[in-house]
Design a protein around this motif. Structure first.
Motif, short mmCIF file in Angstrom:
data_model
loop_
_atom_site.label_atom_id
_atom_site.label_comp_id
_atom_site.label_asym_id
_atom_site.label_seq_id
_atom_site.Cartn_x
_atom_site.Cartn_y
_atom_site.Cartn_z
N ARG A 132 -12.26 18.59 73.02
CA ARG A 132 -12.62 17.46 73.88
C ARG A 132 -12.08 17.65 75.28
O ARG A 132 -12.80 17.50 76.27
N ASP A 133 -10.80 18.01 75.38
CA ASP A 133 -10.19 18.23 76.69
C ASP A 133 -10.79 19.44 77.40
O ASP A 133 -10.72 19.54 78.63
N GLY A 134 -11.39 20.35 76.63
CA GLY A 134 -12.02 21.54 77.20
C GLY A 134 -13.44 21.30 77.68
O GLY A 134 -14.11 22.23 78.13
N GLY A 135 -13.94 20.06 77.55
CA GLY A 135 -15.25 19.75 78.09
C GLY A 135 -16.38 19.69 77.07
O GLY A 135 -17.55 19.64 77.43
N PHE A 136 -16.03 19.70 75.80
CA PHE A 136 -17.03 19.66 74.73
C PHE A 136 -16.83 18.40 73.90
O PHE A 136 -15.76 17.78 73.96
N PRO A 137 -17.82 18.03 73.10
CA PRO A 137 -17.57 16.95 72.14
C PRO A 137 -16.43 17.37 71.21
O PRO A 137 -16.31 18.56 70.88
N PRO A 138 -15.59 16.43 70.76
CA PRO A 138 -14.49 16.81 69.87
C PRO A 138 -15.02 17.47 68.60
O PRO A 138 -15.95 16.99 67.99
N LEU A 139 -14.42 18.59 68.25
CA LEU A 139 -14.79 19.30 67.03
C LEU A 139 -13.89 18.79 65.90
O LEU A 139 -12.68 19.01 65.92
N ASN A 140 -14.49 18.10 64.95
CA ASN A 140 -13.74 17.59 63.80
C ASN A 140 -13.97 18.53 62.63
O ASN A 140 -15.05 18.56 62.05
N LEU A 141 -12.95 19.30 62.30
CA LEU A 141 -13.05 20.29 61.23
C LEU A 141 -13.24 19.61 59.88
O LEU A 141 -12.61 18.59 59.60
N GLU A 142 -14.09 20.20 59.06
CA GLU A 142 -14.22 19.77 57.68
C GLU A 142 -12.93 20.15 56.95
O GLU A 142 -12.22 21.08 57.34
N THR A 143 -12.64 19.44 55.88
CA THR A 143 -11.46 19.76 55.08
C THR A 143 -11.59 21.18 54.52
O THR A 143 -12.66 21.58 54.07
N ILE A 144 -10.52 21.92 54.59
CA ILE A 144 -10.49 23.29 54.08
C ILE A 144 -9.94 23.27 52.66
O ILE A 144 -8.90 22.66 52.40
N ASP A 145 -10.63 23.94 51.75
CA ASP A 145 -10.19 24.06 50.36
C ASP A 145 -9.25 25.28 50.27
O ASP A 145 -9.71 26.41 50.10
N PHE A 146 -7.96 25.04 50.41
CA PHE A 146 -6.99 26.14 50.43
C PHE A 146 -6.88 26.82 49.07
O PHE A 146 -6.57 28.01 49.00
N LEU A 147 -7.13 26.10 47.99
CA LEU A 147 -7.12 26.72 46.67
C LEU A 147 -8.25 27.75 46.57
O LEU A 147 -8.02 28.89 46.13
N GLN A 148 -9.45 27.39 47.01
CA GLN A 148 -10.58 28.32 46.97
C GLN A 148 -10.34 29.49 47.92
O GLN A 148 -10.65 30.64 47.59
N LEU A 149 -9.76 29.22 49.07
CA LEU A 149 -9.44 30.28 50.03
C LEU A 149 -8.45 31.27 49.40
O LEU A 149 -8.61 32.49 49.53
N TYR A 150 -7.47 30.75 48.68
CA TYR A 150 -6.47 31.60 48.01
C TYR A 150 -7.14 32.46 46.93
O TYR A 150 -6.90 33.66 46.85
N ARG A 151 -7.98 31.84 46.13
CA ARG A 151 -8.68 32.58 45.06
C ARG A 151 -9.59 33.66 45.64
O ARG A 151 -9.65 34.77 45.11
N THR A 152 -10.28 33.34 46.71
CA THR A 152 -11.17 34.31 47.35
C THR A 152 -10.38 35.50 47.87
O THR A 152 -10.79 36.65 47.72
#
Length: 168
Positions: A132-152
């Protein structure tokens, strides 16, 4: 028959002490935001295509039961039509955790799943504010599935190890 340390009064295994986790500190370790769209002077409406890469790192600290966990994000946004880069955000966000009563075989997944879950809401806010401060619409990240990331990551390492032994 007297109770021994190996058994509770009912013959069951002894209870393990409850897991304790305290966040001692959290901080931006490194951050870079580049508004390429503004640098190039591009005008008009642009449809963004946002790409997110997540990496995790955990290190034992010199103090007993303390660990530093780093959540590394690389966010890039490109125009869907032209493929031109709009912005790039790189963020390393760290937390210092006091972790007790986690069995050794469960410590690695605990540090790379549970600790990043604690850090993520703060990372989400930083990404939103910076974009937002950089001049873009605020980027709202989706929730990250850290369990799936770990398994991958475990599966990726296992296949890389198999390929390495097959080529040897």
């Amino acid at each position: 028959m007297a109770d021994t340390p190996e058994t509770a009064g009912n013959g069951a295994a002894p209870q393990q002490a409850p897991v304790k986790m305290n966040v001692l500190a959290q901080f931006v370790r490194d951050m870079s935001f580049e508004n390429i769209l503004a640098q190039k002077g591009v005008q008009g409406e642009v449809q963004p295509d946002v790409q997110l890469q997540v990496n995790l790192d955990a290190k034992k600290r010199t103090t007993a039961n303390q660990y530093e966990v780093i959540l590394k994000l690389q966010v890039s946004s490109k125009a869907k039509e032209s493929g031109d880069t709009l912005f790039v955000l790189e963020l390393e966000y760290a937390g210092i955790f006091q972790v007790e009563n986690v069995p050794d075989e469960q410590l690695h997944p605990f540090l790379l799943i549970e600790c990043p879950r604690m850090l993520f809401p703060f990372v989400r806010r930083i990404v939103s504010d910076v974009t937002r401060d950089g001049g873009f619409p605020p980027l709202n990240l989706e929730t990250i599935d850290f369990l799936q990331l770990y398994r991958t990551e475990l599966a990726r390492r296992a296949s890389a190890q198999q390929a390495e032994t097959a080529n040897a």
